[in-house]
Design an enzyme around this catalytic site. Structure first.
Site, PDB file in Angstrom:
ATOM      1  N   LYS A   1       1.236  -1.254  -0.167  1.00  0.00           N
ATOM      2  CA  LYS A   1      -0.197  -0.085  -0.387  1.00  0.00           C
ATOM      3  C   LYS A   1       1.209   1.544  -0.138  1.00  0.00           C
ATOM      4  O   LYS A   1      -0.085   2.450  -0.526  1.00  0.00           O
ATOM      5  CB  LYS A   1      -0.964   0.390   1.099  1.00  0.00           C
ATOM      6  CG  LYS A   1      -2.047  -0.617   0.966  1.00  0.00           C
ATOM      7  CD  LYS A   1      -2.687  -0.522   1.854  1.00  0.00           C
ATOM      8  CE  LYS A   1      -4.292  -1.290   1.876  1.00  0.00           C
ATOM      9  NZ  LYS A   1      -5.753  -1.516   2.950  1.00  0.00           N
TER      10      LYS A   1
ATOM     11  N   LYS B   1      -5.550 -10.262  -6.356  1.00  0.00           N
ATOM     12  CA  LYS B   1      -6.502 -11.356  -5.363  1.00  0.00           C
ATOM     13  C   LYS B   1      -8.001  -9.484  -5.886  1.00  0.00           C
ATOM     14  O   LYS B   1      -7.345  -8.091  -6.746  1.00  0.00           O
ATOM     15  CB  LYS B   1      -6.588 -10.683  -4.129  1.00  0.00           C
ATOM     16  CG  LYS B   1      -6.857  -9.378  -3.349  1.00  0.00           C
ATOM     17  CD  LYS B   1      -6.474  -9.565  -2.226  1.00  0.00           C
ATOM     18  CE  LYS B   1      -6.420  -7.891  -1.786  1.00  0.00           C
ATOM     19  NZ  LYS B   1      -7.387  -7.395  -0.692  1.00  0.00           N
TER      20      LYS B   1
ATOM     21  N   LYS C   1     -10.312  -3.410  -4.006  1.00  0.00           N
ATOM     22  CA  LYS C   1     -10.731  -1.981  -4.937  1.00  0.00           C
ATOM     23  C   LYS C   1      -9.261  -1.709  -4.785  1.00  0.00           C
ATOM     24  O   LYS C   1      -9.152  -0.280  -5.237  1.00  0.00           O
ATOM     25  CB  LYS C   1     -11.762  -1.451  -3.584  1.00  0.00           C
ATOM     26  CG  LYS C   1     -10.768  -1.178  -2.607  1.00  0.00           C
ATOM     27  CD  LYS C   1     -12.311  -1.387  -1.157  1.00  0.00           C
ATOM     28  CE  LYS C   1     -11.722  -1.033   0.373  1.00  0.00           C
ATOM     29  NZ  LYS C   1     -12.265  -2.438   0.857  1.00  0.00           N
TER      30      LYS C   1
HETATM   31  P1  ADP Z   1      -9.819  -5.062   0.359  1.00  0.00           P
HETATM   32  O1  ADP Z   1      -8.396  -6.075  -0.116  1.00  0.00           O
HETATM   33  O2  ADP Z   1     -10.806  -4.701  -1.369  1.00  0.00           O
HETATM   34  O3  ADP Z   1      -9.235  -3.498   0.247  1.00  0.00           O
HETATM   35  P2  ADP Z   1     -10.587  -5.144   2.652  1.00  0.00           P
HETATM   36  O4  ADP Z   1      -9.165  -4.689   2.905  1.00  0.00           O
HETATM   37  O5  ADP Z   1     -11.877  -4.399   3.674  1.00  0.00           O
HETATM   38  O6  ADP Z   1     -10.871  -5.010   0.894  1.00  0.00           O
HETATM   39  O7  ADP Z   1     -11.311  -6.056   3.470  1.00  0.00           O
HETATM   40  C1  ADP Z   1     -12.501  -7.010   4.316  1.00  0.00           C
HETATM   41  C2  ADP Z   1     -12.486  -7.997   4.404  1.00  0.00           C
HETATM   42  O8  ADP Z   1     -11.678  -8.981   2.966  1.00  0.00           O
HETATM   43  C3  ADP Z   1     -10.905  -9.045   4.339  1.00  0.00           C
HETATM   44  O9  ADP Z   1     -11.671 -10.139   5.766  1.00  0.00           O
HETATM   45  C4  ADP Z   1     -10.107  -9.121   3.922  1.00  0.00           C
HETATM   46  O10 ADP Z   1      -9.480 -10.419   3.659  1.00  0.00           O
HETATM   47  C5  ADP Z   1     -11.821  -9.494   2.643  1.00  0.00           C
HETATM   48  N1  ADP Z   1     -11.030 -10.027   1.025  1.00  0.00           N
HETATM   49  C6  ADP Z   1     -10.924  -8.755   0.414  1.00  0.00           C
HETATM   50  N2  ADP Z   1      -9.772  -8.858  -0.986  1.00  0.00           N
HETATM   51  C7  ADP Z   1     -10.680 -10.937  -0.166  1.00  0.00           C
HETATM   52  C8  ADP Z   1     -10.177 -11.408  -1.989  1.00  0.00           C
HETATM   53  N3  ADP Z   1     -10.665 -10.900  -3.715  1.00  0.00           N
HETATM   54  N4  ADP Z   1     -11.372 -12.592  -1.572  1.00  0.00           N
HETATM   55  C9  ADP Z   1     -11.114 -12.783  -0.117  1.00  0.00           C
HETATM   56  N5  ADP Z   1     -11.347 -11.940   0.562  1.00  0.00           N
HETATM   57  C10 ADP Z   1     -10.824 -10.865   0.487  1.00  0.00           C
HETATM   58 NA    NA Z   2      -7.911  -6.403   2.272  1.00  0.00          NA
END
Ligand code: ADP
Ligand code: NA
Length: 330
Positions: free
Chosen positions: A114, A197, A200
């Site tokens: 990040k 993965k 966002k």
């Molecule tokens: P992002 O990774 O999109 O910024 P967050 O950090 O808010 O989203 O993650 C919220 C939850 O969703 C966490 O438990 C994270 O591990 C899970 N998560 C995010 N992206 C994925 C993905 N592509 N596959 C599985 N779990 C995910």
């Molecule tokens: Na995440």
């Protein structure tokens, strides 16, 4: 409540959750509220580790809560709250900052990713200490289990290390949590680039299925998902990462095991799989969108749910903070 405790959080973001958030994390939250004493929060303190517009943050925090309720969290079965409503998170985080090693924190790969994206000048100290705030989030509630996607595994590891260190230094204070990561859905991949993965921050608009997209847009994205060479529909994450990702999504939304899907699509092409999956996702998303909108249209109910959640969370968090302060010598 003597059931084992579960805790997890999700960031509020402008726009909606994506399919990876739902399948990797939120779906498990919904299931675990039946068997566990469950605490779930919208982590707005974490959201300001990168630049945020105040009005947008306020709106996206409510939107996040509405989506969690629409996904199936039930305030009668779990405690749903907003992190900033419980000041003990920030207070315990300071203590955790002073227990965590600088080198240890420097090894967090998510920070490296990040901060590389932000650039050194725009990277805040808050982004660096984000995992340490997360340590406080988890330890405050004596969580036994933390349901997350694979990308969070390292943050649960450091939580265990720091919690054990505190207990060793000051006497047993915290429960040491375990990650709860479902193998099948631990990592939902980007539709256009299955090597990364779905996320966002990293996904292109076509690669990510946002849960509040127009159903038409969802169908289009899935139909244009990248598939692999060949034409057979088989689950093989190395040779067919695109198809495997689609099978994972299909299987987890319908409950049909992957081998059964492989059987059903023998002799059919990628197009058939994508057309059917687009319908499955669109059918799931439509009621989700409607329920989310109902919560947004009734702000009094949403506020009441979050106020009650914050009160229940604070009752636990205040006890833990008081015990911790006592241990430390405050
Ligand atoms: P992002 O990774 O999109 O910024 P967050 O950090 O808010 O989203 O993650 C919220 C939850 O969703 C966490 O438990 C994270 O591990 C899970 N998560 C995010 N992206 C994925 C993905 N592509 N596959 C599985 N779990 C995910
Ligand atoms: Na995440």
């Amino acid at each position: 409540d003597r059931r084992p405790r579960v805790l997890s959080g999700i960031q509020p973001t402008a726009g909606s959750f994506h399919l990876g958030n739902y399948l990797g994390a939120v779906r498990q939250w919904v299931a675990l509220q039946e068997t566990h004493d469950a605490f779930y929060m919208v982590v707005d303190l974490h959201a300001i580790t990168i630049p945020q517009d105040p009005a947008e943050l306020r709106a996206s925090t409510r939107l996040a809560a509405a989506q969690l309720l629409a996904a199936g969290l039930d305030p009668e079965r779990c405690t749903l709250f907003v992190q900033s409503h419980v000041p003990e998170h920030a207070q315990l985080a300071w203590v955790m900052n002073c227990i965590t090693g600088f080198g240890e924190a420097s090894r967090m790969t998510q920070f490296k990713d990040k901060s590389a994206k932000q650039g050194a000048d725009r990277t805040t100290v808050g982004l660096f200490t984000y995992p340490i705030l997360q340590i406080a989030d988890i330890l405050l509630y004596h969580a036994d289990l933390v349901p997350v996607g694979e990308d969070q595994r390292q943050h649960i590891e450091i939580t265990r290390d720091v919690g054990e260190r505190f207990n060793g230094r000051y006497g047993a204070t915290f429960t040491i949590p375990k990650p709860y990561i479902l193998k099948e859905t631990a990592k939902i991949h980007d539709l256009q680039d299955p090597a990364i993965k779905m996320s966002k921050s990293a996904s292109s608009p076509k690669g990510i299925v946002n849960l509040l997209d127009e159903p038409k847009a969802t169908v289009k994205k899935i139909k244009s998902a990248v598939t692999d060479t060949g034409s057979e529909i088989v689950f093989d994450e190395d040779k067919k990462p695109g198809v495997s990702n689609l099978l994972t999504i299909f299987s987890s939304l319908t409950g049909t095991p992957v081998p059964e899907l492989e059987q059903a699509y023998v002799g059919k092409g990628y197009g058939a799989l994508k057309t059917d999956l687009a319908e499955v996702v669109a059918d799931w998303v439509a009621p989700f969108r409607a329920r989310t909108q109902e919560y947004l249209d009734d702000p009094a109910t949403l506020d009441a749910i979050l106020a009650e959640g914050a009160a229940k969370a604070r009752a636990v968090a205040a006890d833990t903070l008081a015990a911790t302060y006592d241990r430390v010598g405050f």
